[in-house]
Design a protein around this motif. Structure first.
Motif, PDB file in Angstrom:
ATOM      1  N   HIS A 168      -0.586 -10.813   2.587  1.00 37.08           N
ATOM      2  CA  HIS A 168      -0.519  -9.396   2.212  1.00 37.08           C
ATOM      3  C   HIS A 168      -0.803  -9.219   0.717  1.00 37.08           C
ATOM      4  CE1 HIS A 168       0.977  -5.316   1.692  1.00 37.08           C
ATOM      5  NE2 HIS A 168       1.815  -5.765   0.776  1.00 37.08           N
ATOM      6  N   LEU A 169      -0.182 -10.035  -0.095  1.00 33.24           N
ATOM      7  CA  LEU A 169      -0.386  -9.935  -1.541  1.00 33.24           C
ATOM      8  C   LEU A 169      -1.824 -10.258  -1.923  1.00 33.24           C
ATOM      9  CD1 LEU A 169       2.951 -11.609  -2.669  1.00 33.24           C
ATOM     10  CD2 LEU A 169       2.330  -9.215  -3.001  1.00 33.24           C
ATOM     11  N   CYS A 170      -2.386 -11.252  -1.250  1.00 32.48           N
ATOM     12  CA  CYS A 170      -3.757 -11.679  -1.545  1.00 32.48           C
ATOM     13  C   CYS A 170      -4.776 -10.605  -1.173  1.00 32.48           C
ATOM     14  CB  CYS A 170      -4.050 -12.974  -0.789  1.00 32.48           C
ATOM     15  SG  CYS A 170      -5.732 -13.594  -0.992  1.00 32.48           S
ATOM     16  N   HIS A 171      -4.641 -10.047   0.012  1.00 30.26           N
ATOM     17  CA  HIS A 171      -5.668  -9.153   0.546  1.00 30.26           C
ATOM     18  C   HIS A 171      -5.411  -7.673   0.292  1.00 30.26           C
ATOM     19  CE1 HIS A 171      -7.339 -12.695   2.323  1.00 30.26           C
ATOM     20  NE2 HIS A 171      -6.311 -12.888   3.126  1.00 30.26           N
ATOM     21  N   GLU A 172      -4.173  -7.310  -0.042  1.00 29.35           N
ATOM     22  CA  GLU A 172      -3.852  -5.902  -0.261  1.00 29.35           C
ATOM     23  C   GLU A 172      -3.430  -5.605  -1.699  1.00 29.35           C
ATOM     24  OE1 GLU A 172      -4.384  -3.723   2.054  1.00 29.35           O
ATOM     25  OE2 GLU A 172      -4.793  -5.147   3.679  1.00 29.35           O
ATOM     26  N   VAL A 173      -2.480  -6.387  -2.224  1.00 33.30           N
ATOM     27  CA  VAL A 173      -1.928  -6.079  -3.545  1.00 33.30           C
ATOM     28  C   VAL A 173      -2.899  -6.448  -4.664  1.00 33.30           C
ATOM     29  CG1 VAL A 173      -0.076  -6.610  -5.177  1.00 33.30           C
ATOM     30  CG2 VAL A 173       0.457  -6.218  -2.766  1.00 33.30           C
ATOM     31  N   LEU A 174      -3.454  -7.654  -4.624  1.00 28.10           N
ATOM     32  CA  LEU A 174      -4.363  -8.070  -5.702  1.00 28.10           C
ATOM     33  C   LEU A 174      -5.568  -7.134  -5.844  1.00 28.10           C
ATOM     34  CD1 LEU A 174      -4.348 -11.980  -5.582  1.00 28.10           C
ATOM     35  CD2 LEU A 174      -3.585 -10.519  -7.447  1.00 28.10           C
ATOM     36  N   PRO A 175      -6.235  -6.736  -4.755  1.00 29.19           N
ATOM     37  CA  PRO A 175      -7.326  -5.761  -4.916  1.00 29.19           C
ATOM     38  C   PRO A 175      -6.862  -4.448  -5.544  1.00 29.19           C
ATOM     39  CG  PRO A 175      -7.461  -6.806  -2.760  1.00 29.19           C
ATOM     40  CD  PRO A 175      -6.158  -7.229  -3.370  1.00 29.19           C
ATOM     41  N   GLN A 176      -5.618  -4.040  -5.242  1.00 30.91           N
ATOM     42  CA  GLN A 176      -5.093  -2.812  -5.839  1.00 30.91           C
ATOM     43  C   GLN A 176      -4.870  -2.988  -7.337  1.00 30.91           C
ATOM     44  OE1 GLN A 176      -5.066  -0.135  -4.120  1.00 30.91           O
ATOM     45  NE2 GLN A 176      -4.224   1.233  -5.672  1.00 30.91           N
ATOM     46  N   LEU A 177      -4.422  -4.183  -7.755  1.00 36.86           N
ATOM     47  CA  LEU A 177      -4.269  -4.457  -9.189  1.00 36.86           C
ATOM     48  C   LEU A 177      -5.619  -4.374  -9.897  1.00 36.86           C
ATOM     49  CD1 LEU A 177      -1.729  -7.456  -9.280  1.00 36.86           C
ATOM     50  CD2 LEU A 177      -1.269  -4.998  -9.377  1.00 36.86           C
ATOM     51  N   VAL A 178      -6.653  -4.847  -9.223  1.00 36.45           N
ATOM     52  CA  VAL A 178      -8.003  -4.784  -9.804  1.00 36.45           C
ATOM     53  C   VAL A 178      -8.433  -3.333  -9.987  1.00 36.45           C
ATOM     54  CG1 VAL A 178     -10.436  -5.306  -9.396  1.00 36.45           C
ATOM     55  CG2 VAL A 178      -8.697  -7.035  -8.918  1.00 36.45           C
ATOM     56  N   GLU A 179      -8.168  -2.483  -9.000  1.00 40.63           N
ATOM     57  CA  GLU A 179      -8.550  -1.071  -9.095  1.00 40.63           C
ATOM     58  C   GLU A 179      -7.808  -0.382 -10.234  1.00 40.63           C
ATOM     59  OE1 GLU A 179     -11.027   0.553  -7.490  1.00 40.63           O
ATOM     60  OE2 GLU A 179     -11.465  -1.513  -6.851  1.00 40.63           O
ATOM     61  N   ILE A 180      -6.522  -0.673 -10.362  1.00 40.54           N
ATOM     62  CA  ILE A 180      -5.735  -0.071 -11.454  1.00 40.54           C
ATOM     63  C   ILE A 180      -6.276  -0.537 -12.799  1.00 40.54           C
ATOM     64  CG2 ILE A 180      -3.447  -0.068 -12.536  1.00 40.54           C
ATOM     65  CD1 ILE A 180      -2.290  -0.164  -9.669  1.00 40.54           C
ATOM     66  N   ARG A 181      -6.612  -1.815 -12.873  1.00 38.91           N
ATOM     67  CA  ARG A 181      -7.159  -2.349 -14.131  1.00 38.91           C
ATOM     68  C   ARG A 181      -8.458  -1.631 -14.509  1.00 38.91           C
ATOM     69  NH1 ARG A 181      -7.719  -8.265 -16.542  1.00 38.91           N
ATOM     70  NH2 ARG A 181      -8.964  -7.678 -18.339  1.00 38.91           N
ATOM     71  N   LYS A 182      -9.327  -1.418 -13.540  1.00 37.72           N
ATOM     72  CA  LYS A 182     -10.600  -0.742 -13.827  1.00 37.72           C
ATOM     73  C   LYS A 182     -10.355   0.626 -14.454  1.00 37.72           C
ATOM     74  CE  LYS A 182     -13.373  -2.858 -10.133  1.00 37.72           C
ATOM     75  NZ  LYS A 182     -14.034  -2.605  -8.817  1.00 37.72           N
ATOM     76  N   THR A 183      -9.373   1.346 -13.923  1.00 41.31           N
ATOM     77  CA  THR A 183      -9.089   2.688 -14.431  1.00 41.31           C
ATOM     78  C   THR A 183      -8.509   2.632 -15.843  1.00 41.31           C
ATOM     79  OG1 THR A 183      -8.636   3.387 -12.155  1.00 41.31           O
ATOM     80  CG2 THR A 183      -7.902   4.844 -13.912  1.00 41.31           C
TER      81      THR A 183
END
Length: 721
Positions: free
Chosen positions: A681-696
């Protein structure tokens, strides 16, 4: 807008730092420093009775049991030496499954019963300690209420002194096991695997007619990459401080694209740090040899000469500790995370590995005509077979949340484990596939067209920096090892799978009834045919290779979640149990600990992201949004046309950030039934969300006023020396 005072102070402190002289090699040559704080062979010979020295040396050289009565004699000699060098305490140093070094300090002093104290250190105290085992990761081997664990002196790794201004500590390298005898550390499987490797390699050498074979050991020399930044910047970056990597940071105008950092002139402050770190490492007997600038800005490398693999693993832990400790004396912070900065090269630990002994030398030395060197070809073929059969295990041994950010990127080998042999050996094994190797491509010379320049010796083949497991002349270089991990687990894996391959070959050759040379030829041809899929000399970064590797059946375990289950797979368990390295239960424990550490690492990052966005980045953006709105309103009130484009952009980014943060908070609240499911869950859901927040957030950094940005930027951290 308000200015971030801590960031400005950090910039000022970094800019005004001045190096002071602390180590003067002009006054004390490095050769005189080497090993001065180690209870090495020279000291042992001077301080031990002849019989005790011979007994201890026999144990170290052959693996024989230490003779009765010798332990107390050795302990007394070590104690006297340590006390003469201002030691006040001794510590059993071990490597629990946290991946970092642990130690428990005990004083030499004991009450004498008459109001005084005497220095005591018995053989029993040297041989065995009892630290608390309940608070270290055990993967279920130990319950929290079951506290007892034992440390056992590793006689093959020398004791040493750690110096401190207020007194020194005698450090004793040890293994760490539970009350039930199961390994709770990284050293125990290394020692067990080296025993297995010795036994199986001896079988091969005996078949080749060798007599009086000295103990065969794996050798290792790990190259360490690391970043150095000013410590003021580090202390102003909670993400670096807590997670080891920057979770935010816009790309600077200049990165590493000019390739001007690589092997460039080492900055004075960094060079001063290197001198002192090397001086400490020399005194501890760590054979560091090379230092240079690495590819990324503020990235460097230190590399030792390779040595006995078990000692190399201990030395590698000392090296990491020393780099971090000495860096702080120079106002620097040593970053050992694999990817502390996005957009520039990360750091690895290239593990040079071979095997050999005092009588036959390096067993992976091909000579000038490797096609005629049957003994070398057998050992090389064993490596090829081992890596092909157990490539997924080698990938699993370097799996971590931090290394996932590096493996497969353009500065690191891919997650697909393949072997680079070079032109010469690849050609020899191609010939072997057809029956027999008859020629070897020769090395040559290179004339540079200038008489004053020397004629250069040219190797028979080039090197390949994209290969995760490359032959480099007389050893293999495993390039996928993580910068901040102990090399012990990868070493134990290499030794074990090599022992399994040598066992396979020796069993076949021992059964032969015909001509020995023909039997060797048949085994080499079989391995060349069945295992050549793992040999790849091309560009490991290319998409074409990924497609080709899939056709060859090579696993591509891109993430830790994909790789970790291999640790306790049937193939792994069979190999480790056969040679007594680790049991199924011990392997399952290590698998569970790997998942647990992955979950903890990603959760820490998610928590930091939420904290930083809510307390630093959003408030900064909102203040700027207010300023822009006031500016547009003021212009309109004055009758001028107010341009709201920037305001609209900032407003949209703030809205996107709010939305992404809400999603992250919801994802963080997920609870899975197992560690493996939670890791997925953390690998496939949370980490991509961290990437999106970082981009913003990084997009906001690119438009907000520089003086208002709350934390040090990439430009400052990477380029202010």
């Amino acid at each position: 807008m308000s200015v971030s005072p801590s960031r400005l102070a950090a910039i000022s402190a970094a800019n005004n730092y001045r190096t002071s002289k602390t180590v003067a090699f002009t006054e004390s040559h490095s050769a005189g420093l080497f090993g001065k704080n180690v209870f090495n062979d020279k000291i042992m010979q001077q301080r031990l009775p002849k019989a005790a020295y011979k007994s201890l040396r026999k144990t170290i050289d052959t693996g024989a049991v230490l003779e009765a009565g010798v332990l107390d004699i050795v302990a007394t000699a070590i104690k006297d030496w340590a006390l003469e060098h201002s030691a006040t305490h001794y510590a059993h140093v071990f490597q629990p499954l946290t991946g970092i070094t642990a130690e428990k300090h005990d004083s030499f002093l004991e009450p004498d019963g008459r109001g005084g104290a005497i220095a005591e250190f018995s053989g029993k105290q040297l041989a065995q300690g009892e630290p608390d085992a309940s608070s270290f990761p055990s993967g279920g081997i130990r319950a929290t209420f079951e506290a007892r664990g034992y440390t056992a002196w590793d006689v093959t790794s020398p004791c040493y002194l750690i110096e401190n201004a207020n007194g020194n500590t005698l450090c004793i390298p040890t293994a760490f096991v539970s009350w039930t005898g199961e390994a709770l550390d990284l050293k125990t499987p290394v020692l067990r695997s080296m025993k297995a490797l010795d036994q199986q390699a001896r079988r091969i050498l005996k078949l080749f007619g060798h007599q009086n074979i000295a103990m065969i050991t794996a050798t290792a020399g790990p190259e360490q990459e690391y970043f150095l930044i000013d410590r003021n910047f580090y202390l102003n970056r909670p993400d670096l401080l807590t997670a080891g990597r920057t979770l935010f940071g816009a790309k600077p105008p200049k990165g590493q694209e000019f390739e001007d950092q690589y092997f460039g002139v080492i900055p004075d402050r960094v060079l001063a740090f290197m001198h002192e770190a090397e001086a400490e490492l020399y005194s501890l007997g760590v054979p560091v040899k090379t230092r240079h600038n690495e590819v990324a800005p503020s990235q460097y490398e230190i590399a030792p000469i390779y040595e006995n693999a078990n000692i190399a693993a201990d030395h590698q832990q000392l090296l990491m500790i020393t780099l971090k400790r000495v860096a702080r004396k120079y106002g620097l912070e040593c970053l050992l995370h694999e990817k502390p900065f996005a957009g520039v090269n990360g750091s690895g630990k290239h593990l040079n590995w071979s095997l050999g002994n005092a009588t036959q030398g390096n067993l992976l030395e091909p000579g000038n005509t490797p096609h005629q060197n049957m003994q070398f070809l057998v050992f090389c073929a064993a490596v090829i077979r081992a890596v092909h059969r157990h490539g997924a295990l080698l990938r699993a041994m370097v799996a971590s949340a931090s290394n996932d950010h590096r493996l497969g990127a353009n500065e690191a080998p891919p997650a697909i484990i393949s072997i680079f042999l070079g032109e010469q050996l690849a050609d020899v094994f191609e010939q072997l596939k057809k029956g027999k190797a008859k020629t070897s491509k020769a090395a040559g010379t290179m004339h540079l067209g200038v008489d004053t320049l020397p004629v250069l010796m040219r190797d028979a083949g080039d090197r390949n920096r994209t290969s995760p497991f490359a032959f480099t002349g007389n050893k293999f270089e495993y390039r996928a090892v993580a910068a901040n991990q102990s090399i012990a687990a990868p070493l134990a894996a290499l030794n074990t799978i090599m022992a399994e391959s040598l066992d396979y070959i020796a069993t076949k050759l021992e059964k032969t009834k015909g001509k020995f040379e023909d039997a060797v030829q048949a085994v080499l041809t079989e391995i060349a045919k069945e295992h050549s899929a793992v040999i790849f000399n091309g560009n490991g970064y290319s998409e074409e290779w990924h497609k080709e590797a899939a056709k060859r059946g090579l696993p591509n375990l891109k993430t830790t979640v994909d790789a970790v289950p291999v640790i306790a797979s049937k193939t792994t368990v069979e190999a480790y149990e056969k040679f007594g390295v680790l049991t199924k239960r011990e392997l399952e424990a290590r698998r569970d600990i790997a998942f647990e550490q992955y979950v903890k690492a990603v959760m820490v990052e998610a928590n930091i992201v939420i904290e930083l966005v809510n307390t630093k980045y959003l408030p900064t953006a909102l203040r700027y949004q207010t300023e822009l709105a006031q500016n547009v309103a003021a212009l309109k009130a004055a009758g001028a046309k107010g341009d709201a484009k920037l305001l609209d952009k900032v407003t949209k980014l703030i809205g996107d950030l709010h939305e992404a943060m809400d999603a992250l908070v919801e994802l963080r609240g997920h609870h899975a039934k197992s560690l493996e499911d939670e890791a997925a869950h953390l690998c496939h859901e949370v980490l991509p969300q961290l990437v999106e927040i970082r981009k913003t957030v990084d997009a906001l950094e690119a438009v907000c006023p520089d003086e208002s940005w709350p934390m040090p930027t990439y430009e400052e951290m990477l380029f202010i020396k």
